[in-house]
Design a protein around this motif. Structure first.
Motif, short mmCIF file in Angstrom:
data_model
loop_
_atom_site.label_atom_id
_atom_site.label_comp_id
_atom_site.label_asym_id
_atom_site.label_seq_id
_atom_site.Cartn_x
_atom_site.Cartn_y
_atom_site.Cartn_z
N THR A 128 -2.24 -10.11 -3.84
CA THR A 128 -1.87 -10.81 -2.60
C THR A 128 -0.38 -10.71 -2.29
O THR A 128 0.05 -11.09 -1.20
CB THR A 128 -2.27 -12.29 -2.68
N LEU A 168 1.70 -9.68 1.30
CA LEU A 168 0.78 -9.68 2.43
C LEU A 168 1.52 -9.97 3.74
O LEU A 168 2.18 -10.99 3.88
CB LEU A 168 -0.34 -10.71 2.21
N PRO A 188 -3.53 -10.33 7.00
CA PRO A 188 -4.85 -10.10 6.39
C PRO A 188 -5.77 -9.37 7.35
O PRO A 188 -5.64 -9.49 8.57
CB PRO A 188 -5.36 -11.52 6.10
N ILE A 193 -9.53 -8.23 -1.25
CA ILE A 193 -8.28 -8.75 -0.70
C ILE A 193 -7.66 -7.62 0.13
O ILE A 193 -7.18 -6.64 -0.42
CB ILE A 193 -7.34 -9.23 -1.82
#
Length: 654
Positions: A58, A61, A64, A108
């Protein structure tokens, strides 16, 4: 001029073009106690709740990826991230907890900053697309599998970053998920007009075509099992493939590289960005490169390393990979690029900090060397591949690392691969020198065991005892003796389901569950949609096509024939001679018009239309743009000598 076609393997390209709908598998109502105990052992052996990978996956990031739903022009769904929304939280009993953890991480997705000036798009396809900022634009690394997903990924990046022109594209290796979407990010006209650099490793063209274009149809069929193409996306079906979720089912393109990396240590300055390349042929791909960016202290590891045990032998079928050479390349990268402060790859998520990168490279290096060395040690003790696969065990120092776990390759089939690499298929036991095919021996086994009812009864006892592997072995005999034995079919499907539920490898899970589905529902009706590959096929070497024609020749029809057919591509001014003799098709030198049965003159485009099925042999013969000298009857005889490949042959039934 023709530009040779670059395939991950044509089998994967064909797989992605096979038209069929996924459907739910008829699952058993409960998970057996044996499977639940297997899963409980995973929790005892591994720290499933360790958060380091989640923190790294993550990190950086920017945006998303939510509910990416990508369709082709004809309305087919190419990519649907929402289909995997069920993944998260604690693993259900139907999925190995270690695999569930891996697929949770694989899901992810979005746009990430790896380090200043380096970005990755993850979750748009099987692989990652990387964007490197240069002085005046972007350098794209591995533009995904299909034009649709690569275009969507680039549009997503341009939405969240300052849009810049593309200055260069790097194909790290000759697998289609790393180049097939190139014309989704640039056009051929832009490449020519803007002088965009296209970089690939030496041997890229030949590596991408030689192995798989010939056996591509069979590989495509097997790939459907490996990637669980027809499985429902659910906790009881497809959850991923370990290396990534799965391939994108779109349109494939290619452009020819205009800059080749031939030697390790070669450097390039690409629009102000310094690159140092490592050439790593015969590792994960016959042609592969990695690179280091000294200005950013960033190592682009391609697929030389990844966050799982990779395949020395891939279940779709392919040449075995050289484990020792692969290990040595990883060690070379460690020595050359040891100053790296960030690693990023063609799959999965990055690693930061020099000491963690060192540990990762050392671990992956020793993973493949251990598999190689210990397999060869046991070969020299007289063990065969099956015995070695059963006996070999990684030390805890390697096996406890999640990035060494068998989510894609496995220690079992990789050990067999090393055995095959050195020793081939024969284990020196004369009983295995010329055994009967399963279909020929199956009924004798059934009779010896006492008949169909007895073999099912005994298999049920092994199933109840948790011995699914032997239950599957017995039931396979029963079905290959009588493919309508519904009791055997139902029990073998349940057996495959439990084996799939237990599997840590996404590839094994997909294979078992696909086998169960086909036992219950039959093979999915499949059709290879070559029309979507027209752009690729137009850039394939003619010699490769003639090679594929040769392996489709029906020798029984041809063994009494001798035919000499000339082919002239009028738009290219190229001449070819095809000779059928002794039951084989050969390409020979420039045709002698006096010895030809027929001489055909046509355009390359017409030839492609025939290959992809847009034009039948009859339509071809009647075409106004086709010129024929000699016997039309002999030409028709020639055209009727070739099999039409099928993509739906049986696997789990006779």
């Amino acid at each position: 001029m023709f530009k040779p076609l670059n395939f991950y393997f044509i089998s994967l390209a064909l797989l992605l073009l096979i038209g069929c709908d996924s459907a739910p598998i008829n699952q058993t109502d409960d998970i057996t106690r044996t499977t639940k105990r297997k899963h409980q052992l995973v929790y005892q052996q591994l720290d499933i709740n360790d958060q380091e990978d989640f923190n790294q996956a993550t990190k950086g990031l920017i945006a998303p990826l939510e509910n990416a739903f990508i369709k082709s022009d004809d309305g087919a769904v190419i990519w649907d991230t929402a289909a995997y929304d069920f993944i998260g939280g604690k693993a259900p009993h139907s999925v190995n907890p270690s695999l569930w953890r891996q697929e949770t991480l694989n899901n992810i997705s979005g746009l990430f900053e790896v380090t200043k000036g380096i970005y990755q798009l993850r979750g748009f396809d099987f692989a990652n697309m990387t964007i490197i900022e240069s002085d005046n634009g972007w350098i794209i690394v591995d533009p995904l599998t299909s034009t649709e997903t690569s275009a969507a990924a680039l549009a997503f990046a341009r939405k969240h970053l300052k849009s810049r022109p593309i200055k260069a594209i790097i194909f790290t290796h000759a697998h289609i998920d790393h180049f097939g979407g190139v014309l989704g990010v640039v056009t051929e006209a832009e490449i020519a007009q803007q002088k965009i650099t296209i970089i690939a490793p030496s041997g890229f063209m030949e590596a991408a075509t030689s192995e798989n274009i010939l056996a591509g149809v069979a590989m495509a069929r097997r790939s459907g099992f490996m990637y669980g193409k027809d499985l429902e996306r659910s906790a009881e079906g497809h959850v991923g493939s370990g290396l990534g979720t799965g391939p994108a089912y779109g349109t494939f393109t290619i452009v020819q590289p205009n800059d080749t990396i031939n030697e390790t240590g070669e450097t390039r300055n690409i629009d102000g960005v310094e690159f140092v390349f490592q050439n790593a042929p015969e590792s994960e791909s016959p042609a592969e490169l990695t690179f280091y960016l000294p200005q950013k202290k960033a190592f682009g590891g391609a697929e030389l390393v990844s966050r799982n045990m990779h395949n020395l032998y891939t279940l779709r079928g392919a040449h075995v990979r050289d484990a020792l050479r692969w290990s040595n390349y990883i060690n070379e990268a460690l020595l050359m690029f040891g100053d790296a402060e960030v690693y990023f790859g063609s799959h999965h998520w990055p690693i930061w900090q020099k000491n963690k990168i060192h540990e990762f490279l050392e671990q992956q290096r020793d993973l493949y060397k251990f598999t190689h060395d210990q397999t060869v040690r046991m070969i020299n003790q007289g063990l065969n591949g099956e015995e070695i696969a059963e006996k070999i065990t990684l030390p805890d120092s390697l096996s406890k690392k999640f990035y060494n776990r068998g989510y894609y390759g496995t220690l079992s089939h990789n050990a067999k691969a090393v055995y095959q690499f050195y020793m081939g298929w024969y284990d020196a036991n004369p009983a295995n020198l010329n055994p009967l095919p399963t279909q020929d021996s199956a009924c004798d086994y059934v009779e010896l065991i006492g008949g169909h009812d007895q073999i099912v009864s005994k298999s049920q006892a092994f199933f109840d005892d948790g011995n699914y592997r032997f239950s599957a072995e017995l039931l396979n005999k029963a079905i290959f003796c009588d493919e309508d034995n519904q009791a055997a079919i139902n029990l073998l499907a349940k057996t495959y389901q439990q084996l799939g539920f237990q599997s840590e490898a996404g590839s094994w899970r997909n294979a078992y569950l696909s086998g169960a589905k086909e036992l219950l529902d039959g093979p999915t009706q499949q059709q290879i949609k070559l029309s979507k590959m027209k752009g690729l096929l137009s850039n394939t070497s003619v010699n490769k096509f003639f090679d594929t024609l040769a392996i489709r020749l029906d020798a029984e029809k041809a063994h009494e024939l001798e035919l000499h057919i000339g082919i002239h591509f009028s738009d290219l001014n190229e001449h070819y001679l095809l000779v059928v003799k002794n039951g084989v098709l050969r390409q020979e030198s420039q045709p002698n018009l006096d010895t030809l049965n027929a001489n055909v003159s046509l355009t390359h485009e017409l030839f492609i239309n025939m290959l992809i099925g847009q034009l039948s042999a009859k339509e071809l013969l009647l075409s106004d743009v086709l010129e024929i000298e000699g016997s039309k009857l002999d030409l028709l005889t020639f055209l009727n000598l070739f099999d039409k490949p099928t993509a739906d042959f049986n696997i789990v039934t006779p």
